[in-house]
Design a protein around this motif. Structure first.
Motif: not given
Length: 446
Positions: A406-416
């Motif tokens: 989930e964190r990898v996906e958040a980083r990919a979406n630039r949801d820091w």
């Protein structure tokens, strides 16, 4: 034979009960105004282990642990929540039971509530007044400390320093500043009972003395509690007439080297730790230090305890039912009989687990594994199905991997913000994440 450190005399002594056929033990329980923190859990676990040892060595044990359900803190909590004191006491008594059950703490034989013993408390106070140890003043009844020549013998407290940390109210109507309250008036809306001194409620110290006398008699074998209770609570109980052969106290729990306090924001509630840590691992952690020594709880404590249990349960997996050998169990019992030396007992368990793995004889392996499980029962651990324990651990691994993904996906979406929140959640589980390009790797924090 069991040996225990007796705070009265400050030495390890052979445990010799007044009646070898009937041991009586009382441990101070919680004041139920809030959820239990890890420091509250330590005496519950330690004296649960002691009760298990005693039940294995004596014909009968009566173990009482009280509930303090009338107290200024309960009154304050009820006022803050806009509910009755009875509601607060019932809520947090239930929560205490739930949390301790999760840690494998067995219920005591007797769990007296203070509010059910007002009559015996009033009777004791009348006796103390009659013997010249207590006096009435402005609606209060106070114990006069100078009337008891042995005051301070348990704690070794300097008479000139007894006010420090004693939580006694310095009031003008006291004959001596150290005198403590046996009975005090209740204001309108506060819990109270009719007494010869007016409508009021008991002081904290008289509660335990009255409950002990009611359920266990005038002389008990063991009186236990945390080291913070040695003075003034237990010292005051002795002055009131409580008699015990052994006074046994466990050390404090600190958090990363600091005392737990609301001001530091480091109070660890048992129920919060249980969200991420099995109750058995919390119990194991509380047994890793000798009970009389401080125990320091750190960020890594739950992970280390769970890993230790993984190793022990690993020795039990796929082992057939067998009869244990008394010689395998003896080192654990010997350690526990030596002043409840749980670190030595845990070391002996790990030695047994090692023997399971190194033995080339399947019959002997099963025999050692049976001894490991039976010895673990004295510490209140290793009673779950070993395969179920391993599957629960695998489930935790899946949970970690899901959070990392989930964190990898958040980083990919630039949801820091979300990525940072997930990193913090993983850190709380003892997991460090390393980002390499658009991928992330995780490892257990060293």
């Amino acid at each position: 034979m069991l040996h225990l450190f007796n705070s009265m005399g400050r030495k390890v002594m052979p445990f010799q009960p007044s009646d070898p056929n009937q041991v009586r033990m009382y441990v101070c329980g919680p004041t139920v105004y809030s959820f239990a923190h890890i420091g509250n859990a330590r005496p519950a676990v330690i004296f649960d282990v002691l009760a298990r040892i005693l039940r294995a060595q004596v014909p009968s044990l009566t173990y009482a642990r009280n509930i303090t359900d009338v107290d200024d803190k309960i009154i304050a909590a009820a006022a803050a929540d806009g509910v009755t004191c009875d509601e607060i006491a019932a809520r947090f008594t239930d929560a205490y039971h739930t949390d301790l059950s999760a840690l494998g703490v067995e219920a005591p034989d007797i769990e007296p509530h203070a509010t059910a013993h007002i009559g015996p408390m009033i009777k004791m106070i009348e006796e103390l007044i009659g013997s010249g140890h207590a006096y009435e003043a402005e609606g209060h009844v106070l114990y006069h400390i100078p009337s008891f020549s042995d005051y301070g013998k348990l704690s070794g407290a300097d008479p000139d320093e007894m006010l420090s940390g004693a939580r006694v109210e310095v009031a003008p109507f006291k004959r001596d500043p150290r005198d403590f309250v046996l009975w005090k008036p209740s204001k309108q809306g506060q819990p109270g009972w009719d007494s010869p001194w007016g409508f009021g409620r008991p002081g904290w110290h008289i509660e335990c003395s009255a409950m002990i006398r009611t359920h266990l008699g005038h002389q008990i074998d063991i009186h236990g509690g945390g080291i913070d209770l040695r003075f003034p609570h237990h010292e005051n109980e002795i002055a009131q007439g409580t008699k015990a052969h052994f006074w046994v106290h466990n050390g404090h729990v600190t958090v990363s080297g600091a005392k737990m306090s609301k001001s530091l924001g480091n109070v660890l509630l048992v129920r919060d730790i249980l969200k991420d840590t099995p109750g058995e691992a919390i119990r194991y952690a509380l047994l890793t230090a000798h009970y009389r020594q401080p125990l320091d709880w750190t960020h890594d404590t739950p992970r280390a305890s769970r890993a230790a249990l993984d190793r022990l349960y690993g020795a039990l997996r796929d082992q057939p039912t067998a009869e244990p050998n008394a010689e395998d169990i003896q080192p654990v019992l010997a350690a526990l009989s030596d002043d409840i030396n749980t670190p030595a007992a845990l070391a002996a368990l790990h030695e047994l687990a090692g023997k399971v793995h190194t033995s080339s004889n399947p019959k002997r392996q099963a025999e050692i594994a049976a001894g490991l499980r039976q010895a673990g029962a004295f510490l209140g651990i290793l009673q779950q199905d070993a395969t179920s324990w391993a599957q629960a651990g695998a489930g935790e691994t899946k949970r970690i991997e899901a959070l990392v993904s989930e964190r990898v996906e958040a980083r990919a979406n630039r949801d820091w913000n979300r990525a940072d929140a997930l990193r913090d959640e993983l850190l709380a589980l003892g997991i460090e994440v390393e980002d390499v390009g658009n991928k992330s790797r995780w490892r257990v924090r060293a």
